[in-house]
Design an enzyme around this catalytic site. Structure first.
Site, short mmCIF file in Angstrom:
data_model
loop_
_atom_site.label_atom_id
_atom_site.label_comp_id
_atom_site.label_asym_id
_atom_site.label_seq_id
_atom_site.Cartn_x
_atom_site.Cartn_y
_atom_site.Cartn_z
N HIS A 100 21.11 3.58 60.84
CA HIS A 100 21.42 4.65 59.89
C HIS A 100 20.66 4.40 58.58
O HIS A 100 20.35 3.24 58.25
CB HIS A 100 22.93 4.68 59.61
CG HIS A 100 23.73 5.28 60.74
ND1 HIS A 100 25.04 5.69 60.58
CD2 HIS A 100 23.41 5.56 62.02
CE1 HIS A 100 25.49 6.18 61.73
NE2 HIS A 100 24.52 6.10 62.62
N GLU A 135 21.60 4.37 55.51
CA GLU A 135 22.25 3.49 54.54
C GLU A 135 22.07 2.01 54.90
O GLU A 135 21.88 1.17 54.03
CB GLU A 135 23.76 3.78 54.45
CG GLU A 135 24.12 5.20 54.05
CD GLU A 135 24.37 6.08 55.27
OE1 GLU A 135 23.52 6.09 56.20
OE2 GLU A 135 25.41 6.75 55.31
N CYS A 171 29.37 6.96 57.39
CA CYS A 171 30.30 6.76 58.51
C CYS A 171 31.08 5.45 58.29
O CYS A 171 30.86 4.74 57.30
CB CYS A 171 29.54 6.71 59.83
SG CYS A 171 28.57 5.21 60.07
N CYS A 186 28.70 2.37 57.98
CA CYS A 186 27.97 2.30 56.70
C CYS A 186 28.90 2.06 55.52
O CYS A 186 28.54 1.36 54.57
CB CYS A 186 27.14 3.56 56.51
SG CYS A 186 25.83 3.71 57.74
#
Lengths: 143, 143
Positions: free
Chosen positions: A53, A55, A83, A86
């Site tokens: 992801h 992040e 999410c 993260c």
């Protein structure tokens, strides 16, 4: 000049890069003292890795830049609400501020009842419309 | 021969490797069809990266080995209950089974009210005493 809108536009540019790769278009930057120290976009498909992801990459990259694992005096701008994974990483990082574009009611950490580190200020709704539309359009075109 | 105890001992060997590096001693392996396809230990300090938990590395490594991002027919053995970040990553991976040594009441995902993917079977308490003691001893020696 260095407003939340200004930096969120840069995160949106990262989301555009994800879109070009047919990735779910989510982008992110980390800023320290008005200087961008990390920029990244979702690369889950490209890297065949659920942990890739935007992040996660930005946190690793910023720590590498700073030479320390805690992201003090740093602000992360992300186009979509982080999410669970993260948000957990952001908690460990003790980052000073997280600025979120669009909310993610289903997958985001807020509706899971989670919070970030007590030191972390959270701002939502910056360029919300643009940040939301880029993801909605992506999934509409997929159907 | 290929029991949960057998594989948890291998995860404990990984925890020992972390201990030798003065890292919080947490180890992890991923097994597919009784074959170890990933092994890792906590490297937060070594890599100066809060995302370098054992599980995160193992998920990336296993996906790389399999050539696909979903860890179907895989079991992760980890000496300490995964944190919020790692539980989020495990959820995205749709891993078939997660076997946990010791519980982490404070930082673990279970007491945060989180669950893994609906497909994922979770087993706790395998070699609990050894898995718990290695971490407790580490922090005792730090004080």
């Amino acid at each position: 000049m260095f407003t939340d809108d200004y930096f969120m536009r840069m995160a949106l540019q990262e989301a555009d890069k994800a879109l070009e790769k047919d990735e779910v278009p989510i982008g992110c930057i980390i800023v320290s003292n008005d200087r961008v120290i990390a920029r990244s976009h979702n690369l889950m498909e490209t890297l065949t890795d659920v942990t890739a992801h935007a992040e996660m990459q930005a946190i690793t990259s910023a720590a590498n830049f700073l030479g320390g694992k805690y992201l003090q005096n740093c602000t992360l701008y992300v186009t979509l609400e982080p999410c669970v994974m993260c948000s957990g990483a952001l908690s460990w990082s003790q980052i000073s501020k997280v600025v979120i574009g669009a909310r993610d009611e289903q997958r985001g950490f807020i509706n899971k009842g989670l919070s970030l580190h007590p030191k972390t200020e959270v701002v939502t709704g910056v360029l919300e419309k643009e940040c939301s539309e880029i993801v909605k359009d992506f999934f509409k075109n997929k159907r």
